[in-house]
Every structure is written in structure tokens, then in C-alpha cells.
Design an enzyme around this catalytic site. Structure first.
Site, PDB file in Angstrom:
ATOM      1  CG  ASP A  96      -1.597  -1.156   1.616  1.00 22.04           C
ATOM      2  OD1 ASP A  96      -1.486  -2.145   0.893  1.00 22.04           O
ATOM      3  OD2 ASP A  96      -2.265  -1.136   2.650  1.00 22.04           O
TER       4      ASP A  96
ATOM      5  CD  GLU B  88      -7.129  -5.001   4.028  1.00 24.30           C
ATOM      6  OE1 GLU B  88      -6.685  -5.720   4.922  1.00 24.30           O
ATOM      7  OE2 GLU B  88      -6.685  -5.020   2.867  1.00 24.30           O
TER       8      GLU B  88
END
Ligand code: FRU
Length: 501
Positions: free
Chosen positions: A27, A209
Site C-alpha cells: 500500500d 481496508e
């Protein structure tokens, strides 16, 4: 791993996309613009090319295109992994962490506690700060600063809210397994107060998420500003595995209300087509936006990979890259507010390009090869349907096989087919034909902007209203670009191909 091996000469390292030099990343984290520099932090294993030792890697850029890798910014230790989060510039030193000279940068990240910690198995939000513009970081002694005694409380995105109820910090994070975005406020970035939660809603086929919440003017009209809540989910994406959805609505400083909710998320059977996706491809995940980007731009970056097969992709010594940086806008489409995404303008200056243009190309049934091509291309094409049931382009081809990007007008769909794209054998779920709904423009045409790099293709269809991002691993000699039609004919009124020199 068979077929094409990347080991000898690193053939898949992107030209236009950020990747760490020789380690793993996932990420994007802490995206922030500060004093002329874009900072990209990211989930990083400093010691390997699979997920682990989770720390924040760091890269900087002055133009969003060329990035310099910096030393690891926030490192894991014996007790915690440093999961995803964000960074704000604490302009007025609300945190009291400033040194009296420069505004501190404050990072909020998720402490994922390891077995050696008394908090083992839980996730809570922690704070670190930097007084040197984001290069070195100190963890706060009172971490974690926000703890719900939860195993799945993570990914804080913090921003400054300024509205009728006041001016304060807002954090959106997730209770991942509950499919909930939880919203908190703070005056000092250390004491946080629960405000509200959103979800479950729409797609709930996996954990939620990496949320984000930001305003955008509708059709450029500041008077009609709406709020966008984005949340990534894994699995449960539109074509399998990781994906990101968004909601358009209103944030009053306390709660987000959505105007685009289709289902309450209690059933997984609703059509994935009915939801709103940040990207329909299989390799755009954990997308978040920059804080403090200049000129009010809302710039987003995603991790260009998928948790289904991410650890197996055949690159070496690095693994995974970021997507191109995208600029977001909100437009009215068929009476509904929808995101539209363009690749940031800065990529126009990404190197010396040689440009070829064609007009009025007839596409007969079969394939029409255009030129030998190059591994890195930016393609602008417009199609008009004829009698063909499917037509489009084959990129990174070898004359017979390649990656197919096609329009099926009678189905109102676009497809990307990577079943013959090169090395697909490294994971059973990699080879796929992915699809998305796509309507023609009023004049019946379809326009695509396509960014091709050494191991990826990003398609922006109909002015960025539908995007599809996918990894591909073609041989280095597979550089053929072709037009094709199946079951009839079509035309390409205009085609422009810019090849990176
Ligand atoms: C999303 C994610 C986040 C987490 C991080 C761990 O890809 O699972 O929820 O913070 O990755 O690396």
C-alpha cells in the site's frame, strides 16, 4: 516459474511506475506534498521481496513522475509492524510536537502488535512525527494513541476538516471484518473522539481496508461540492481478489451519508456491476489520496497488484509497483455523480516520446498490425462500431498473442484479456478476462487512453469514467501493436501512439 524469467536482466522493471529498488512494497501510505516535494511512503519489507518486516519505505519526487528512493522512514521493531496510515502537516502545532521553527509532519499509522507485545494480536493507531520535512521520524512515547482493543482496526487516513461545526482533525479508519469505516475527531492528533461509523454497504465480499474521505466539486462547481468515501476490499473486487469501491454523499463533520448505496451489504449476491468501483481491473488496490496537494488537486495512487497472487509475480529483485498518479474529479453521468479519473498531466513530460498518428483506420475481421511498437507506450484511440461483435487493440503482442483490450458493443462492455499476455503460469488465478460495463458516447464512439509499461496496462475509457488496471508479463520482444475485429468490421477514426524513447 517457467517461460520468461525476469532474473537475468530485470526486464519487467517499469519505466513510468514507482517500484522499490530491490525490495517488496504494498500500500501507498502517508501521501503528502510538503514544501515543493511529493512524499510517497509505502508498506515495505526492507529485507526481502515478499511481505514481512512491515515498515514504511519512502520515496520523494518534485514532479510525480521521477521518484528517488529514500531510507526507510518508520521501521518495525520487536513488538510492532508498521501498517498503513497517513501524514498531515501540523501547521499550527496543535500536537505540540513542533520544535518552534518548522511545522511538524505527523504520521498516524497502525501498530500491528506482534507476539512479543503485551498487546499481541491487536491493532491500534499510533503516531510518529518528523521535524526535518519527513526524512526521519520519532515514534510517540504514549503510543498507541487510539485503541479499541480490536484485532482489525487499521489504516487511519487523517485530514483537516473545516466546516460549520468547527475546525479539527478527522480520522477515517476501518473495522475491517465488520465492513465498517469508523470516524474520529481530534484537536491535537493525540486524543481522539469517536464520531460515527459507515457500513456495511454495497460490496462486502472481503475485509474493508484503507479508507479515504475527501470533498470534490460536482462538475467543477464549488457550490455543489460532495464528499467521496473510498474503501478498498479484499477479496470481493469486481473481477476477483482485491478492489476498491467508492460512495458519493455528504459529510457534515460528524457522519458520512451516502447517496449511492445500492445494498446494505448484508447480501453478497447483488450484482457487482451495480456498485461504484475506483477501478475494474485486478491490480489497483489500497488506493489513497495525497494530503495538501497544490491547486486543490485530488491526486490518488494505488498499489498495482492483487493479494491473490501478489507474492508470486515474476519480478526480481523488487516486487510490486505503484499505479500512475491519478487526478480525480466528480462529474454528472446519466443524472448521477460519478468519479472521473485522468492520469496526472505531469506524465506528458515523462521522457522523449516519438509520436505516430493515424486516422480513419478500417478494421476488417482479424488483426491489423500497426508497427513494431515499443514496450512503453501511451495510446489514444477512438473506435466506431461496425458489424463486429468485438473489436479493439492487442498490445505487447508477438504477432499472434498479446493482451487484448476489446469493446463488445452489444453487451455494453469493455474487456481486458491477459490469458495470452506472456508469463501467466506463476499463479493459477492470474490469467483472466476481466470486464466492465461501458456505454458509448452520444455519437456512438468509444475512446480509450491506455498506458502500457514493461509489466502493466492501465486503461482509461470514456474520459476516465471507467478504468481498468492490470499487470502483464510479456517477453521483451513482444512489442507489436495491432487492431482487431471479431465477427465483422469496425473503424478507428483516430489513433495516436506515443512511444517512450
Ligand atoms: C492492505 C493492508 C492494510 C494493512 C497493510 C499491511 O493491503 O492489508 O489493511 O494496513 O496492508 O501491509
Amino acid at each position: 516459474m517457467t517461460a520468461i524469467s525476469a532474473h537475468e536482466d530485470d526486464i519487467f522493471r517499469p519505466a513510468l511506475h514507482y517500484t522499490a529498488k530491490n525490495t517488496w512494497l504494498n500500500d501507498p501510505n502517508g501521501l503528502v506534498y510538503h514544501e515543493g516535494i511529493y512524499h510517497l511512503y509505502y508498506q515495505n519489507n526492507p529485507f526481502g521481496n515478499v511481505w514481512g518486516n512491515v515498515s514504511w519505505g519512502h520515496a520523494t519526487s518534485v514532479d510525480l513522475v521521477n521518484w528517488d528512493e529514500q531510507p526507510v522512514a518508520i521501521a518495525c521493531d520487536a513488538e510492532e509492524d508498521i501498517f498503513s496510515g497517513s501524514i498531515v502537516i501540523d501547521q499550527y502545532n496543535t500536537s505540540g510536537l513542533g520544535n518552534g521553527q518548522t511545522a511538524p509532519l505527523v504520521a498516524m499509522y497502525t501498530s500491528a502488535y506482534k507476539d512479543s507485545s503485551a498487546r499481541r494480536g491487536t491493532q491500534a493507531q499510533s503516531l510518529a512525527w518528523s521535524s526535518d520535512g519527513g526524512y526521519t521520524w520519532t515514534k510517540h512515547h504514549s503510543n498507541p494513541v487510539l485503541d479499541r482493543n480490536s484485532a482489525d482496526f487499521r489504516d487511519p487516513k487523517v485530514f483537516r476538516y473545516d466546516g460549520p461545526p468547527g475546525s479539527y482533525w478527522v480520522m477515517v479508519a476501518v473495522e475491517a471484518n465488520d465492513h465498517k469505516v469508523v470516524i474520529y475527531s481530534s484537536d491535537n492528533l493525540r486524543d481522539w473522539h469517536y464520531l460515527s461509523s459507515f457500513g456495511p454497504a454495497n460490496a462486502t465480499g472481503g475485509v474493508w481496508e484503507c479508507p479515504d474521505l475527501f470533498p470534490l466539486p460536482l462538475d467543477g462547481d464549488e457550490e455543489r461540492t460532495k464528499w467521496i468515501l473510498t474503501v478498498n476490499l479484499n477479496p470481493g473486487g469486481p473481477n476477483g481478489g482485491s478492489g476498491g469501491q467508492y460512495f458519493v454523499g455528504h459529510f457534515d463533520g460528524v457522519a458520512f451519508t451516502s447517496e449511492t448505496t445500492v445494498t446494505d451489504g448484508s447480501s453478497e449476491t447483488a450484482e457487482l456491476d451495480a456498485y461504484h468501483w475506483l477501478d475494474w481491473g485486478r491490480d489497483y488496490y489500497a488506493a489513497v489520496s495525497f494530503n495538501n496537494a497544490p491547486d486543490g488537486r485530488r491526486l490518488m495512487v494505488g498499489w498495482m497488484n492483487n493479494w491473490q497472487y501478489g507474492a508470486a509475480i515474476p519480478t526480481w529483485p523488487w516486487r510490486s509497483s505503484m499505479s500512475l498518479v491519478r487526478e480525480m474529479s466528480l462529474v454528472t453521468d446519466q443524472g448521477q455523480p460519478r468519479l472521473s479519473q485522468q492520469v496526472a498531466d505531469e506524465y506528458r513530460n515523462c521522457g522523449s516520446m516519438s509520436v505516430n498518428t493515424w486516422s480513419g483506420l478500417a478494421i476488417d475481421e482479424g488483426m491489423r498490425h500497426l508497427h513494431p511498437g515499443a514496450p512503453v507506450e501511451i495510446i489514444d484511440v477512438t473506435f466506431l462500431p461496425g458489424s463486429a461483435e468485438e473489436f479493439g487493440l492487442i498490445i505487447r503482442g508477438n504477432g499472434t498473442d498479446g493482451t487484448r483490450i476489446g469493446i463488445r458493443p452489444s453487451e455494453n462492455r469493455i474487456i481486458t484479456d491477459r490469458t495470452s499476455s506472456g508469463n501467466t503460469e506463476f499463479h493459477e488465478s492470474f490469467a483472466s478476462i476481466d470486464t466492465a460495463p461501458l456505454r458509448p458516447a452520444r455519437d456512438g464512439s468509444y475512446s480509450l487512453k491506455i498506458f502500457v509499461d514493461h509489466c502493466s496496462v492501465e486503461v482509461f475509457a470514456q474520459d476516465g469514467q471507467v478504468t481498468m488496471t492490470g499487470l502483464i508479463f510479456p517477453g521483451p520482444d513482444s512489442t507489436c501493436l495491432s487492431l482487431y475485429a471479431k465477427g465483422g468490421t469496425a473503424t478507428a477514426p483516430s489513433l495516436k501512439v506515443a512511444r517512450l524513447g
